[in-house]
Design an enzyme around this catalytic site. Structure first.
Site, PDB file in Angstrom:
ATOM      1  CG  HIS A 143      11.862  -2.254   0.722  1.00 46.24           C
ATOM      2  ND1 HIS A 143      12.295  -1.164   1.444  1.00 46.24           N
ATOM      3  CD2 HIS A 143      11.434  -1.776  -0.473  1.00 46.24           C
ATOM      4  CE1 HIS A 143      12.154  -0.073   0.695  1.00 46.24           C
ATOM      5  NE2 HIS A 143      11.634  -0.423  -0.471  1.00 46.24           N
ATOM      6  CG  HIS A 166       7.220   1.200  -1.000  1.00 43.84           C
ATOM      7  ND1 HIS A 166       7.589   2.468  -1.383  1.00 43.84           N
ATOM      8  CD2 HIS A 166       8.352   0.452  -1.101  1.00 43.84           C
ATOM      9  CE1 HIS A 166       8.869   2.495  -1.717  1.00 43.84           C
ATOM     10  NE2 HIS A 166       9.366   1.279  -1.551  1.00 43.84           N
ATOM     11  CD  GLU A 168      12.382   3.371  -1.772  1.00 39.65           C
ATOM     12  OE1 GLU A 168      12.478   2.998  -0.585  1.00 39.65           O
ATOM     13  OE2 GLU A 168      11.812   2.681  -2.643  1.00 39.65           O
ATOM     14  CB  SER A 189      11.920  -1.346   5.115  1.00 40.14           C
ATOM     15  OG  SER A 189      12.845  -0.841   4.185  1.00 40.14           O
TER      16      SER A 189
HETATM   17 CO    CO Z   1      11.261   0.842  -2.067  1.00 37.03          CO
END
Ligand code: CO
Ligand code: PHE
Length: 316
Positions: A169, A174, A215, A234
């Site tokens: 993730h 990111h 997010e 993700s």
């Molecule tokens: Co995150």
């Protein structure tokens, strides 16, 4: 199909969001002096996941890349292949292009190696951390343009869903956008803002901003709505929900509206906020948040999924 998003603790949002709920940090002191303290959030009785004994007081540790097993590299490769297959035409080009350029599809990435081109592009470096870290440590790293990536990889039975950020993730979700100069500046500003938010009583609202942008953010492009949020990309199943399902409200980004909006941590999002550009995001967050936190605190919050009268909603 698991109905939940791969998002309960989507990377660093878990850190911020957990504090947003005024959750207590469970502390069990690590042995060596100056070492990091294992960190969990909320009412969980799970033990802290990750080896905090080797981390320093800034929570940075060695990635120890050579210790990943062939099975872990293989699991990472399959995670990457599964998630990338859901993203063409859905994730934004900035994300997809940077992800491809990293050539990180086949094995768990070596964070120091990826940091070389990242540093050249935007001045950011990746640092390894044992797992969730306290918010002040998290904000301090972001403010120094150091992005914390969890060292451990999820287990096989967590392939579709994980409750805590892992290296897949954190890295896949990111790191690509840290190559984008405007987004990179936004993340550093976020860290600086976090360091001052506690004394202003603003952490809950700052956590909402992180959640609904870093997010779960969407961006409007000439080709249509696209995903940029790490928690969506993700996840194997949230991309379709975010862009193709009729249920969620896709609301034009407005800082105070967003800060008044509650969010879901254990299902797909009911509301997404849509930015026009990363420049819009950066510019909207430049003002001093002190007066904004005060205004937001005086007003009621909106449940996730609510559409307000006169509000601009994006059609799909
Ligand atoms: Co995150
Ligand atoms: N401008 C914000 C403040 O004064 C800091 C911030 C910038 C927060 C960018 C988030 C994103 O607190």
């Amino acid at each position: 199909m698991n109905a939940r998003a791969d998002a309960v603790a989507s990377g660093t949002a878990a850190t911020v969001a957990a504090h947003a709920a005024a959750a207590s940090t469970t502390v069990s002191r690590a042995e060596p002096e100056g070492a990091a303290i294992p960190t969990t959030y909320g009412a969980s009785d799970r033990p802290p996941r990750g080896d905090y004994a080797t981390a320093l007081s800034d929570y940075v540790c060695d990635q120890n890349w050579s210790s990943y097993t062939p099975a872990q590299h293989d699991r990472y490769r399959r995670l990457y292949a599964d998630r990338i297959a859901h993203l063409p035409g859905l994730a934004c080009d900035e994300f997809l292009d940077a992800l491809a350029a990293m050539e990180a599809a086949d094995a768990i990435p070596d964070l120091a190696k990826i940091s070389v081109p990242l540093k050249a592009a935007t001045g950011w470096t990746l640092v390894a951390v044992p797992g969730l870290i306290p918010e002040d440590a998290f904000f301090a790293l972001l403010a120094a343009r150091r992005f914390p990536v969890t060292v451990w990889l999820r287990e096989e039975d967590e392939f579709d869903y994980i409750v805590e950020p892992d290296i897949f993730h954190d890295f896949f979700g990111h790191v690509p956008l840290l190559f984008n100069p405007m987004f990179a500046d936004y993340m550093q500003a976020f860290g600086q803002g976090g360091l001052k938010a506690a004394s202003l009583g603003g952490l809950e609202y700052l956590a909402r901003l992180y959640w609904y942008t870093v997010e779960f953010g969407l961006i409007d492009t000439p080709q249509g709505l696209r995903i940029y949020g790490a928690g969506i990309v993700s996840s194997g199943s949230e991309p379709g929900h975010a862009l193709q399902a009729t249920e969620p409200a896709r609301v034009a980004f407005d800082l105070e509206r967003l800060m008044r909006s509650e969010y879901k941590i254990d299902t797909f999002q009911a509301t997404y906020f849509v930015i026009d550009s990363f420049a819009q995001l950066f510019e909207a967050t430049a003002p001093d948040f002190g007066p904004i936190y005060r205004r937001v605190r005086e007003q009621s919050s909106h449940p996730a999924g609510v559409v307000l009268p006169g509000e601009k909603i994006f059609a799909i």
